[in-house]
Design an enzyme around this catalytic site. Structure first.
Site, PDB file in Angstrom:
ATOM      1  N   CYS A  87     -10.483 -12.774   5.312  1.00 10.34           N
ATOM      2  CA  CYS A  87     -10.432 -11.641   6.241  1.00 10.34           C
ATOM      3  C   CYS A  87      -9.128 -10.792   5.479  1.00 10.34           C
ATOM      4  CB  CYS A  87     -10.086 -12.029   7.402  1.00 10.34           C
ATOM      5  SG  CYS A  87      -9.498 -10.704   8.600  1.00 10.34           S
TER       6      CYS A  87
ATOM      7  N   GLU B  87      -9.367   6.630   0.929  1.00 11.37           N
ATOM      8  CA  GLU B  87      -8.698   7.772   1.283  1.00 11.37           C
ATOM      9  C   GLU B  87      -9.259   8.982   0.211  1.00 11.37           C
ATOM     10  OE1 GLU B  87      -4.364   7.610   1.342  1.00 11.37           O
ATOM     11  OE2 GLU B  87      -4.185   9.686   1.321  1.00 11.37           O
TER      12      GLU B  87
ATOM     13  N   ARG C  55       6.859   8.793  -3.973  1.00 11.52           N
ATOM     14  CA  ARG C  55       7.069   7.568  -2.962  1.00 11.52           C
ATOM     15  C   ARG C  55       8.025   6.366  -3.560  1.00 11.52           C
ATOM     16  NH1 ARG C  55       6.541   6.464   2.571  1.00 11.52           N
ATOM     17  NH2 ARG C  55       5.283   8.345   3.058  1.00 11.52           N
TER      18      ARG C  55
ATOM     19  N   GLU D 153       2.226   0.596   7.044  1.00  9.97           N
ATOM     20  CA  GLU D 153       2.616   0.258   5.686  1.00  9.97           C
ATOM     21  C   GLU D 153       3.721  -0.437   5.958  1.00  9.97           C
ATOM     22  OE1 GLU D 153       1.106   3.660   3.020  1.00  9.97           O
ATOM     23  OE2 GLU D 153       2.000   4.376   4.873  1.00  9.97           O
TER      24      GLU D 153
HETATM   25  S1  FES Z   1     -11.540  -8.182   7.488  1.00  5.98           S
HETATM   26 FE1  FES Z   1     -11.138  -9.439   9.071  1.00  5.98          FE
HETATM   27  S2  FES Z   1     -10.825  -7.909  10.630  1.00  5.98           S
HETATM   28 FE2  FES Z   1     -11.075  -6.878   8.646  1.00  5.98          FE
END
Ligand code: FES
Ligand code: FAD
Ligand code: FES
Length: 1334
Positions: free
Chosen positions: A148, A804, A882, A1263
């Protein structure tokens, strides 16, 4: 041969496929043929788990129904005959009832962008089908094959821990020390919400309610099987039933490929363009599935899945005396850090052996143990021990072409025999090894004299090798220090790696071979000590003991603290409450629609980009004749096909298609359009481009040497540098590098373009953060006004800055194809293309000089920053700006100069990435700050605090700091983490452990909130109220998992004073809110929130007279009345941030609307011998103002932190000297996984800190937390310092360089000791390394 049918079940429904193509995977079949799009494509190579499904089948060899997780992206449909497949759609739905596994991940905030969520759900579901009450460890192991990129994993684990027998919430009954209820109050007695979710709301898991195994398949369990044959466009698949059939087939077709799990062959076919015209699948053959407990060991049929091998050996370890299972434990240790469950459940032991990968984890163990291999061919059978002759060459075995591997016997160990296996990879879970090994010693009975010694390595040659020269010399020697020294010296000589060896890291790999042997030596010593207390061969020094311990992970412990909403806040007012992401349930059930989930149009075409294979070259010719022969070919597109302008990009320095010249590998030259994505891939590969090579600039150093830059030098200067340095007691100067980072959003770039057939109108569905530029670039390319182009974004599977601007390189090409063909066209990049083409975070090189007093006070600083911008300008200037704004991090430096240069190189253009240059600037600041502390001999936290800004101070860009909460964050973090007490514990630990060291570090961050391109700080919203009172809300921001839409619904709900359930956001589009700024720079909630409020206020203003007339009426009544009185119920809102006007010329004006602050304290433990590290604990205190939604904000803090952890400790892009990216997928590029996060993870949102400058007193959060992961980097450096002081001639005040990321290689190489010294090899002048630091 006539083709057979494949019969299988999907979610209980029978599927009969008459034309099964062996090249088609289950994933493609589910998504395209069955329209089941819940199962996602994240990588196509078994490395991310987004495609996880559950297989159930009647296992004739085990005589039972088995359920196991598998990767749909690797499973050929031909392998599924009589298998029942369960997908995420099959277990629950928002339309009927969610399954508890879906509900819990959604309610525990474990789904942000949601692209990984169906895979997570199915991994957990498969575990629960086998074990309804698993342990915490089993839950963690179940996710070893799932990635994830958004959540930071903690919420997923925490939600799923509620299923565990040993870790579920005990409801505050004190049964569990980690119970969320224990955190009700903190030491300041301020009440916090007890938990981000309430486990009592969860539906219970009722295993009796699960769908049953299809009775039709059960009835077939004893039915005789017959050979099957499936015929595809290019490949034939034969499913053999008996050994005889198999051997006959192999005799007739020696070139036929055997496929069992397809985890090797599948990847070769997809990514290496390999074609195997005849595939024979032996998975049904009884002899190849046999598990036999024999006299000398356990024999496994070659087709046994690794999961079965693991289970069988684990049972044997429990049942048999320990001395018999030394080898088994070695194999289990290797399998523990093998791939995820999805791969292990299907991949065969024989497949691993025969693949003959030089980095196979099993082969060194099998070789060192002398495992027996039974080989068979028509009429013959032979058994050989695996030894150094088994792998004669790269990916070759001693099997003859018509021979197959029948069985593998793993031996029992004997009295006096010891065995260990070690593996070192970039990441523990699911990573291929840098070096892997098996080691065995047999002593003469009753002695410690070596009778046999085997030391076998993977990763040290083009095949698995045995260090025979070294081991032979040790026979009859005593197991003592002398032997250790001899072996190490001899291994250093015997194991050669050329300097350009594939995989690089030559000295590290050489060091590992010695470190591993040292570990083995110590482990044996320890075991001997246990077996016999008499001192036979010297005793283990107690400070060495921890070097022998295998990697263990403690159970996770998490605390998340946030402030509850004020007493008296209406229950309907959701602002400030941990409302789950509004789409979380749909994401968990697979019903949330991403770009590629949009159903295919009837006449839709597929596009594939054709890209350059040279970094810098003239295009001499493009030959598409072979591509045209691919079935389904429609056309090839190049610059000549563009009706409008080929010039594109933010600064007009790019082309849609390269015209005469290419400037990077991956530069888009053209595109092929065909009927299917598979044909498009084949056609694109068949396009032949010839080049005339030009000199290329790859690295920052190359660019500096060649004066190859974009634009002029950027500079911020304040004070008198000369005077500052003159006054300083001490000056330190040096150089530092921080590597780039790949976004690795789980959903790759995707566009569907649909021509409307009228007046140049076109509708595009795009996975983009930037609707405006997508629209304007397409319009310019087609030569039509922007009002003809409609761009629509429902949601993205992650963006992080990568979508973006760079999404436009795909969307513009797809739009051209749609225009040219007049048909809908779709393109979703494969992971390898995405990584190659679309760039990432800019690598930075800094040259710095810092002047400071003995007290640690910094008085002067000069930093020259260089970024590798790649082949176009894109956002590089703003990113460098930045970096310069953040070069102070949180410190007041009276005399300062920062410069920045954008290196123009022949790499794919780098671009925005969460933090946008800020993390690079701040990382350099924390580096020199730590050097100041070391040089002064003062505690680092003291020096940091001494230099920290105070309220009202002015930054180097002359902005006054108001509402400066950093000091509070700092003090709170010091207290929460018990910093001082733990500091002395760390020192104690380091005294007691010679080869493991701990480090601790606390790091602050300050992040400026605003686009630094000021006009972008604007946003629009559109609110429609319908006559039933329901509200359709639209704003300019896009949803990519960050919870923007959820927050906007919360904002509108408070503004209109209606429940959130009445408000809906459908999508972001250019025809509802025009000219929207990209969703970026952390400001989308601030900007769009204000615009939403304004639109709502307009509606409320119009409703005022109606409300006045009927003050006790309902919202619905007022709306109805308004409609009937012809009052407009639609309004726009617009907001732009006031007073932003900074000028670089004068170093004056306001650069940021406000700042976000945070502090993190991290503790790590490094293994000095391998470079491995464990993140023991992190405490974060973050100021997010008055949180709009603490669950989303904590999700951003943790997700950002873990992404930063990847940046600073793990993720490494490797480029060849020619500028070719080696790391193009999850197998080679490692992002953090479940096991990477801190074992103890404490996150606290600062209380009572309303921010008057943003919507409802909140603060931006996307961020700012990312940089806090630098606390881990500097804790690692702290630990390395302790290691160096112990082993080398170094002292604690010595400065040493550690570039980012602190990978195992860098950590090991920095822990200088006798082994690293032995492993050093001089690099020849003319040596071309395997990879370059770019
Ligand atoms: S990759 Fe897991 S919630 Fe976005
Ligand atoms: C995500 C992922 C992670 C992985 N992680 C690891 C890891 O950590 N360590 C590691 O070592 N490997 C790893 N691998 C590699 C892979 O899993 C193993 O090599 C696996 O065991 C291959 O088995 P398979 O059945 O899938 O092979 P297949 O792809 O079906 O076949 C592989 C090869 O073996 C041949 N073959 C198979 N069976 C026989 C037989 N009986 N006789 C003769 N030839 C045969 C085939 O013809 C083919 O050439 C990983 C792979 C993936 C996709
Ligand atoms: S898509 Fe199958 S594992 Fe990534």
């Amino acid at each position: 041969m006539t083709a057979d049918e494949v019969v299988f079940f999907v979610n209980g429904k029978k599927v009969v496929e008459k034309n099964a193509d062996p090249e088609m995977t289950l994933l493609v079949y589910l998504r395209r043929k069955l329209g089941l799009c819940g199962t996602k494509l994240g990588c196509g190579e078994g490395g991310c788990g987004a495609c996880t499904v559950m297989f159930s089948k009647y296992d004739r060899f085990q005589n039972k129904i088995v359920h196991f997780p598998a990767n749909a992206c690797l499973a050929p449909i031909c392998s599924l005959h009589h298998v029942a497949v369960t997908t995420v759609e099959g277990i629950g739905s928002v339309k009927t009832r969610l399954h508890p596994v879906q509900e819990r991940i959604a309610k525990s905030h474990g789904s942000q962008c949601g692209f990984c969520t169906p895979g997570m759900v199915m991994s957990m579901y498969a575990l629960l089908r086998n074990k309804p009450e698993p342990t915490i460890e089993e839950i963690e192991n179940a996710f070893q094959g799932n990635l994830c990129r958004c959540t930071g994993y903690r919420p997923i684990l925490q939600g799923y821990r509620t299923f565990a027998m040993d870790g579920g919430c005990c409801g505050g009954k004190g049964g569990n020390p980690n119970c969320c209820m224990n955190q009700k109050t903190d030491h300041t007695q301020v009440t916090h919400s007890p938990s981000l979710f309430n486990p009592e709301e969860f539906m219970p898991l009722d295993p009796t309610q699960e769908p049953i195994f299809p009775p039709e398949l059960l009835r077939l369990k004893d039915a005789p099987r017959k050979q099957l044959c499936f015929q595809g466009e290019r490949v034939t698949w034969i499913q053999a039933c008996t050994l005889r059939e198999l051997l006959d087939l192999k005799a007739k077709h020696p070139d036929a490929k055997l496929v069992v799990g397809n985890t090797e062959i599948g990847v070769e076919m997809k990514f290496k363009n390999r074609l195997f015209p005849l595939i024979v699948c032996p998975a049904w053959i009884p002899e190849l599935n046999l598990v036999e407990h024999r006299q000398e060991g356990i024999s496994f049929g070659a087709a046994c899945p690794l999961s079965l091998v693991e289970k069988t050996l684990a049972e044997a370890v429990v049942e048999l005396p320990a001395l018999k299972t030394e080898v088994f434990r070695g194999v289990l240790e290797q399998l523990r850090w093998f791939s995820g469950k999805q791969v292990k459940s299907v991949a065969s032991i024989g497949g691993n052996v025969i693949t003959a990968s030089p980095i196979s984890d099993l082969n060194p163990v099998l070789m060192a143990s002398g495992a027996k291999m039974t080989l068979a061919s028509q009429g013959t059978r032979r058994t050989v021990r695996m030894d150094h002759t088994f792998f004669p060459d790269y990916r070759r075995t001693l099997l003859s072409p018509e021979e197959i591997l029948l069985a593998i016997e793993i031996p029992f160990s004997r009295e006096g025999e010891f065995f260990s296996a070690f593996k070192q990879a970039s990441r523990r879970e699911d990573d291929i090894a840098k070096v892997t090994c098996g080691m065995r010693v047999l002593f003469k009975p009753g002695t410690t004299e070596v009778k046999e010694l085997a030391v076998c390595y993977g990763g040290m040659a083009n095949r698995t090798i045995s260090a025979l020269k070294t081991t032979q010399k040790q026979l009859s020697k005593e197991w003592n220090e002398q032997l250790l020294q001899d072996v190490c010296a001899s291994l250093a000589e015997e194991l050669h790696l050329p300097h350009n060896a594939p995989g690089g890291m030559v000295e590290y790999r050489r060091t590992l071979t010695l470190s591993f042997f040292f570990k083995f030596y110590l482990t044996v010593l320890k075991k001997l000590g246990k077996a016999d207390s008499k001192d036979k061969c010297g005793q283990l020094d107690p400070t060495y003991d921890s070097a022998t311990l295998l990697f263990q992970k403690d159970p996770p412990a998490n605390v998340q603290l946030f402030q509850e909403v004020p007493e008296g806040q209406s229950a309907e007012d959701m602002v400030g409450r941990p409302l789950p992401h509004l789409a979380a349930s749909m994401q968990a059930s697979g019903e949330a629609v991403y770009c590629d989930d949009i159903p295919r149009y009837e006449n839709e075409l597929s596009l594939r980009l054709v890209t350059s294979t040279r970094a810098h070259a003239k295009i001499k010719s493009i030959d598409t004749s072979e591509a045209q022969k691919v079935p389904g070919f429609v056309c090839f597109l190049s610059a000549d096909d563009i009706p409008g302008s080929n010039i594109t990009g933010l600064f007009g320095d790019e082309t849609v298609f390269a015209k005469d010249k290419v400037t990077c590998i991956g530069h888009i030259i053209g595109a092929v359009v065909t009927d299917t994505p598979e044909h498009a891939q084949r056609a694109a590969q068949a396009v032949k481009v010839t080049y005339e090579e030009l000199p290329a600039i790859i690295t920052i150093e190359d660019a500096i040497k060649n004066n190859s830059f974009y634009g002029a030098e950027l500079k911020i200067e304040k004070g008198n540098l000369k005077k500052g340095f003159a006054e300083a007691d001490n000056v330190v100067s040096g150089e530092l590098y921080i590597g780039g980072q790949e976004h690795f959003y789980l959903e790759t770039h995707c566009t569907i373009a649909v021509p409307k057939g009228e007046e140049g109108e076109m509708e595009l569905f795009v996975s983009t953060q930037n609707t405006m530029k997508t629209q304007s670039f397409v319009a310019k390319m087609l030569g039509v006004p922007e009002n003809r182009i409609l761009v629509r974004v429902k949601r993205m599977g992650g963006g992080f800055g990568g979508k973006e601007t760079r999404s436009t390189v795909v969307s513009t090409a797809v739009a051209l194809a749609a225009h040219k063909t007049g048909r809908p066209v779709r393109c979703m990049l494969d992971r390898d293309e995405d990584m190659l083409i679309t760039g990432g975070r800019h690598p930075f090189l800094a040259r710095y000089k810092v002047g400071f007093m003995k007290t640690g006070k910094v008085v002067a600083l000069e930093v020259d920053h260089y970024s590798n911008a790649g082949n176009t300008m894109d956002l590089s200037q703003s990113i460098m700006e930045r970096a310069l704004f953040h070069m102070d991090n949180c410190y007041k430096i009276p005399n300062i100069r920062g410069t920045g240069r954008l290196c123009k190189t022949n790499l794919a253009s780098n671009t925005a990435f969460r933090g946008f240059g800020g993390p690079q600037g701040m990382f350099i600041a924390e580096h020199w700050m730590s050097e100041v502390a070391v040089t002064c001999g003062l505690p680092a936290e003291e020096v940091r605090r001494k230099n920290m800004y105070k309220e009202g101070d002015v930054t180097h860009f002359n902005q006054k700091l108001e509402g400066f909460t950093l000091s509070r964050c700092w003090e709170e973090c010091l207290a929460n983490s018990q910093y001082q007490a733990r500091r002395s514990e760390v020192e104690n630990f380091n005294k007691q452990n010679c080869w493991k060291k701990r480090g601790l570090c606390i790091i602050p961050t300050k992040f400026g909130i605003s686009f630094t391109l000021f006009f972008l700080n604007q946003a629009g919203a559109l609110v429609h109220v319908y006559t039933d009172g329901s509200v359709l809300l639209t704003h300019g921001g896009t949803e990519m998992g960050q919870g923007l839409h959820t927050k906007m619904v919360q904002v509108a709900s408070r503004a209109l004073d209606i429940p959130t359930s009445k408000i809906h956001i459908s999508e972001t589009s250019t025809n509802t809110v025009p000219n929207a700024s990209p969703t970026a720079a952390s400001v989308s909630t601030d900007l769009n929130g204000q615009a939403v409020v304004k639109a709502c206020e307009t509606i409320l203003e119009r409703l005022k007279p109606i409300k006045k007339k009927n003050p006790h009426g309902s919202w619905e009544e007022w709306v109805k009345a308004a409609y009937e009185n012809s009052v407009s119920l639609s309004a726009t809102g617009f907001y732009s941030t006031p007073d932003l006007n900074y000028s670089f010329e004068t170093n004056s004006g306001k650069a940021f609307h406000y700042f976000s602050y945070g502090v993190a304290c991290s503790e790590v433990e490094i293994d000095c011998l391998t470079g491995d590290h464990k993140n023991l604990r992190t405490d974060i205190v973050m100021d997010v103002g008055s949180s709009l939604n603490p669950a989303i904000d904590i999700g951003q803090v943790e997700g950002g932190f873990v992404q930063g952890l990847g940046l600073f400790t793990m993720e490494e892009l490797h480029y060849s000297p020619e500028g070719s990216l080696h790391t193009r997928g999850p197998s080679t590029y490692k992002i953090p996984a479940f096991g990477s996060i801190p074992i103890e993870f404490h996150v606290s949102l600062l209380r009572n800190c309303p921010n008057q400058k943003a919507i409802y007193s909140s603060k931006a959060v996307g961020e700012p937390p990312l940089f806090l992961a630098a606390s881990i980097f500097f804790a690692i450096k702290d630990a390395i310092r302790a290691a160096r002081a112990q082993h080398g001639t170094y002292n604690m005040n010595e400065l040493f360089r550690l570039d980012s990321p602190a990978t195992p290689e860098k950590i090991r190489n920095a822990c200088v000791d006798k082994f690293t010294t032995l492993a050093v090899t001089g690099v020849p002048e003319d040596c071309k390394p395997w990879c370059l630091r770019v």
